[in-house]
Design an enzyme around this catalytic site. Structure first.
Site, PDB file in Angstrom:
ATOM      1  CE  LYS A   1     -44.668  42.485  14.814  1.00 50.12           C
ATOM      2  NZ  LYS A   1     -43.915  43.237  14.858  1.00 50.12           N
TER       3      LYS A   1
ATOM      4  CD  GLN B   1     -42.267  45.745  12.760  1.00 49.15           C
ATOM      5  OE1 GLN B   1     -42.659  45.578  13.232  1.00 49.15           O
ATOM      6  NE2 GLN B   1     -41.567  43.775  12.153  1.00 49.15           N
TER       7      GLN B   1
ATOM      8  CG  ASP C   1     -41.326  44.826  20.254  1.00 53.08           C
ATOM      9  OD1 ASP C   1     -42.027  44.429  19.250  1.00 53.08           O
ATOM     10  OD2 ASP C   1     -41.328  46.632  19.096  1.00 53.08           O
TER      11      ASP C   1
END
Ligand code: L34
Length: 285
Positions: free
Chosen positions: A50, A94, A117
């Protein structure tokens, strides 16, 4: 018949390039902070990918790696600090987090405007209403793949195997908004194969290697494999092989189109993360 292989890597690269061009015209590049707690090897790989991909697109990107013993309070304090930091447009924590930390408490603490997200209840709610700006990355990436490949959605039968908050539930909503007839299956579903065989679009997002076999697929169906399972394989260079939730070799002779693992949904998730960060930065301006 052999299925069309949907090249997620290629489509993601095109999206990254167009994001890069948009960022190049901005006064200030959007910035994302990725937070990783603990040393889960897969999470380590994904967060690094990422960060690298965001940089490629010209974004500012920072990774905060914290030890596995980090307390929930410490993590909450870091999220609060990032919420207040005006140079941060996107925050991504995460998952999964270590067991002693509540995923949902952490997600609820992220400023919804920075929740790239799309997992904060506000963003999930807006997604459900069809009004989401920050839509969860994997479901958003799947919809983009279907559109890019001109897969008809309105009126077709879509079956989602898996009911997670991060993939199964939101992808079902997005398909419904595009007028598919949607069924969600899960571990308690009876006679799974009889349901999946009705799917014109089959989404496998359960994390069980090769759960979906050729006999469970309607001939000509579009099969989207969200699973990224690491199975021990002594002959592989890294000691493991990446295997999807679909038995790819069997499925490709039945399906009309199919995403591979790796190189299917994974790269699209990362491309959508960048797109969301760009959207968050534009909205915050
Ligand atoms: N907060 N946690 C949060 N957001 C997310 O969106 C994720 N996810 C899942 C795990 N936890 C998360 C991801 O990013 C899974 N995931 C993810 C992202 C990218 C890839 C796989 C999973 C990916 O690009 N996979 C490559 C192979 C990578 C490898 O070699 O291991 C692929 O081509 O599929």
């Amino acid at each position: 018949m052999s299925a069309q292989i949907i090249d997620g890597t290629k489509i993601a690269a095109q999206i990254t390039e167009s994001i890069r061009e948009r960022i190049a015209r901005m006064e200030r590049a959007p910035g994302i902070t990725v937070v990783l707690v603990g040393d889960d090897p897969a999470s380590n790989v994904y967060t690094s990918m990422k960060e690298v991909n965001c940089r490629k697109a010209g974004m500012r990107s920072e990774k905060i790696a914290l030890p596995a013993q980090t307390s929930e309070g410490e993590l909450l304090a870091i999220v609060e600090r990032l919420n207040k930091d005006d140079s941060v447009d996107g925050i991504l924590v995460q998952l999964p987090l270590p067991k002693h930390i509540s995923d949902s408490r952490i997600i609820r603490c992220i400023d919804p405007a920075k929740d790239v997200d799309g997992l904060h209840p506000i963003n999930l709610g807006l997604t459900q209403l069809g009004k989401g700006t920050l839509v969860p990355c994997t479901p958003k990436g799947i919809m983009r793949l279907l559109t890019e490949c001109r897969v008809p959605i309105a009126g077709v039968r879509a079956v989602v195997v898996g009911r997670s908050n991060i993939v199964g539930k939101p992808i079902a909503q997005l398909l419904l908004h595009q007028d598919a007839t949607v069924t969600i299956c899960h571990s308690k579903t009876r006679d799974l194969a009889s349901v999946t065989r009705q799917a014109d679009i089959l989404i496998a997002a359960v994390g069980v290697p090769k759960l979906i076999t050729a006999d469970m697929i309607k001939p000509g169906a579009t099969v989207i494999d969200v699973g990224v399972n690491r199975v021990p394989d002594p002959s592989a260079p890294k000691g493991y092989a990446l295997v999807g939730d679909v038995d790819f070799e069997g499925a490709r002779s039945v399906a009309g189109a199919i995403t591979p693992v790796p190189g299917g949904v994974g790269p699209m998730t990362i491309a959508m993360l960048m797109e969301n960060t760009l959207l968050a930065a534009e909205a915050r301006k």
